[in-house]
Scaffold this motif. Structure first.
Motif, PDB file in Angstrom:
ATOM      1  N   ARG A  62      27.711  37.585  49.824  1.00 31.79           N
ATOM      2  CA  ARG A  62      28.893  37.600  48.976  1.00 31.79           C
ATOM      3  C   ARG A  62      28.622  36.875  47.657  1.00 31.79           C
ATOM      4  O   ARG A  62      27.509  36.917  47.139  1.00 31.79           O
ATOM      5  CB  ARG A  62      30.096  37.049  49.739  1.00 31.79           C
ATOM      6  N   ASP A  63      29.625  36.210  47.069  1.00 36.05           N
ATOM      7  CA  ASP A  63      29.457  35.655  45.734  1.00 36.05           C
ATOM      8  C   ASP A  63      28.518  34.461  45.680  1.00 36.05           C
ATOM      9  O   ASP A  63      28.189  34.000  44.586  1.00 36.05           O
ATOM     10  CB  ASP A  63      30.828  35.285  45.157  1.00 36.05           C
ATOM     11  N   VAL A 167      37.276  43.333  56.316  1.00 35.84           N
ATOM     12  CA  VAL A 167      36.383  43.585  55.182  1.00 35.84           C
ATOM     13  C   VAL A 167      36.614  44.992  54.640  1.00 35.84           C
ATOM     14  O   VAL A 167      36.587  45.218  53.430  1.00 35.84           O
ATOM     15  CB  VAL A 167      34.913  43.380  55.592  1.00 35.84           C
ATOM     16  N   GLU A 170      39.766  44.831  52.690  1.00 32.83           N
ATOM     17  CA  GLU A 170      39.510  44.154  51.419  1.00 32.83           C
ATOM     18  C   GLU A 170      39.056  45.162  50.373  1.00 32.83           C
ATOM     19  O   GLU A 170      39.558  45.188  49.239  1.00 32.83           O
ATOM     20  CB  GLU A 170      38.430  43.085  51.621  1.00 32.83           C
ATOM     21  N   GLU A 241      39.984  33.636  42.697  1.00 36.21           N
ATOM     22  CA  GLU A 241      38.651  33.436  43.282  1.00 36.21           C
ATOM     23  C   GLU A 241      38.050  32.118  42.809  1.00 36.21           C
ATOM     24  O   GLU A 241      37.435  31.384  43.591  1.00 36.21           O
ATOM     25  CB  GLU A 241      37.735  34.599  42.913  1.00 36.21           C
ATOM     26  N   HIS A 246      35.804  30.841  45.738  1.00 39.26           N
ATOM     27  CA  HIS A 246      35.375  32.109  46.344  1.00 39.26           C
ATOM     28  C   HIS A 246      35.553  32.145  47.867  1.00 39.26           C
ATOM     29  O   HIS A 246      34.953  32.971  48.542  1.00 39.26           O
ATOM     30  CB  HIS A 246      33.927  32.439  45.968  1.00 39.26           C
ATOM     31  N   SER A 249      38.360  36.326  49.238  1.00 37.35           N
ATOM     32  CA  SER A 249      37.488  37.442  48.890  1.00 37.35           C
ATOM     33  C   SER A 249      38.006  38.168  47.653  1.00 37.35           C
ATOM     34  O   SER A 249      39.183  38.096  47.307  1.00 37.35           O
ATOM     35  CB  SER A 249      37.390  38.423  50.061  1.00 37.35           C
ATOM     36  N   HIS A 250      37.108  38.910  47.015  1.00 37.73           N
ATOM     37  CA  HIS A 250      37.487  39.628  45.797  1.00 37.73           C
ATOM     38  C   HIS A 250      38.592  40.645  46.068  1.00 37.73           C
ATOM     39  O   HIS A 250      39.570  40.721  45.328  1.00 37.73           O
ATOM     40  CB  HIS A 250      36.262  40.337  45.211  1.00 37.73           C
ATOM     41  N   GLU A 252      40.826  40.751  48.449  1.00 32.92           N
ATOM     42  CA  GLU A 252      42.106  40.096  48.738  1.00 32.92           C
ATOM     43  C   GLU A 252      42.721  39.549  47.451  1.00 32.92           C
ATOM     44  O   GLU A 252      43.938  39.655  47.237  1.00 32.92           O
ATOM     45  CB  GLU A 252      41.892  38.980  49.757  1.00 32.92           C
TER      46      GLU A 252
END
Length: 348
Positions: A62-63, A167, A170, A241, A246, A249-250, A252
């Motif tokens: 992820r990020d 996920v 999301e 975010e 972070h 999640s992006h 969400e």
């Protein structure tokens, strides 16, 4: 298999369907494969079998991979492997991994060929298409990057079966956003029970959602005009975010951000679309938000990429499929933030 053509200075195709990882081929003799360390081993193995990479680099999930430190590490791995300028970088995984891989491709040896193999719904609908690449800074999301279109995109829908349900939901935020800004037929389909891995509506809905973005970026690669509309909901989302480091999640964050943008749109005289955005949030079931301070969020929104020397601009909607850019007075931003907070608290 379905195919979407992306026009522009460097045209390419997006292919959607099952089994694409096993049959993907690139003309370059040297390939660097970049993927997140939490990706299922069988997915990585299928990509490696089809590409025979000379160097493979696993990065944080992820990020956590979109940092200057990870970016530098990947560049060093490519240099140590003597990847040549006529080589290629392939990004395998979710949107964060492909964002990083694309920026590596854009900057290593001043640019090498780039291919993407997105394995998440979010990656397929959004990050893999359009040539936006980049990493984050502590000061904000995606503040460093480059426009570097891929040479090809393979969306192997078999990989979606390995996603946890939350996920997948999301990633649906970007597909729903494309329904709000361009193709309202997507709204009902995204919330339909058959929009799921293996479901009857998966391939057609996914393809139509990708086509919205492909159509926009074909006309406006570098976001000089209408491409900014693809950021509906993202001004608040990126701030959320950042302030949650972070942990949110992006997808969400985009779900929450779309509802804020819908409230702002209504406040400025647009059609009331908050019923749509609340319906999506009820379906998505995003993680609850912590206590939030408007001033902290506003500091991040001020660094949004749509901002210019005159301040922040929001993507708003006059009605379904009628987006526009507008500056919103801070007093209204604060007022609608209070109403937005009440709405999202009522969801839990």
């Amino acid at each position: 298999m379905r195919r979407i053509e992306v026009a522009g200075p460097q045209p390419y195709a997006v292919e959607v369907g099952p089994g694409l990882l096993a049959c993907a081929r690139v003309p370059q003799r040297q390939v660097a494969l970049i993927y997140p360390e939490d990706l299922p081993a069988e997915v990585v193995a299928r990509a490696q079998a089809s590409l025979s990479p000379v160097v493979t680099v696993a990065v944080p999930a992820r990020d956590e991979c979109k940092t200057l430190a990870v970016y530098g590490h990947v560049l060093s791995c490519l240099a140590a492997a003597n990847l040549a300028r006529d080589g290629a970088v392939v990004g395998l995984g979710g949107g964060a991994a492909t964002d990083l891989a694309g920026f590596v491709a854009a900057s290593y040896l001043r640019g090498v060929a780039f291919y993407t193999m997105p394995t998440t719904l979010l990656g397929m609908v959004d990050a893999a298409v359009g040539g936006k690449t980049g990493i984050n800074l502590p000061e904000g999301k995606n503040l460093v990057g480059a426009f570097w279109p891929p040479a090809a995109v393979w969306c192997d829908t078999d990989t979606l079966a390995s996603l946890r349900p939350e996920v997948f939901r999301e990633g649906a935020a970007e597909a729903y956003k494309h329904g709000l800004i361009a193709d309202p037929s997507l709204l009902g389909r995204v919330l339909d029970p058959e929009f799921r891995p293996g479901g009857a509506l998966l391939d057609t809905t996914l393809t139509d959602a990708i086509a919205v973005k492909a159509d926009v970026v074909s006309r406006d690669l570098t976001e000089r005009g209408e491409r900014a509309y693809l950021n509906f909901g993202h001004t608040l989302a990126h701030a959320l975010e950042a302030v949650t480091h972070h942990t949110l999640s992006h997808g969400e964050a985009v779900g929450y951000g779309m509802h804020y943008a819908a409230r702002l749109s209504r406040a400025l005289g647009g059609e009331d679309l908050t019923g749509h955005t609340l319906a999506f949030l009820r379906w998505q079931q995003p993680a609850p938000l912590p206590d939030l301070d408007f001033d902290a969020l506003n500091a991040y929104m001020a660094r949004d990429k749509k901002a210019d020397s005159d301040g922040v601009r929001f993507v708003l909607l006059r009605a379904l499929a009628q987006p526009y850019l507008a500056r919103v007075p801070e007093g209204l931003l604060r007022e609608e933030f209070e109403g937005w907070q009440a709405d999202v608290r009522a969801l839990s």
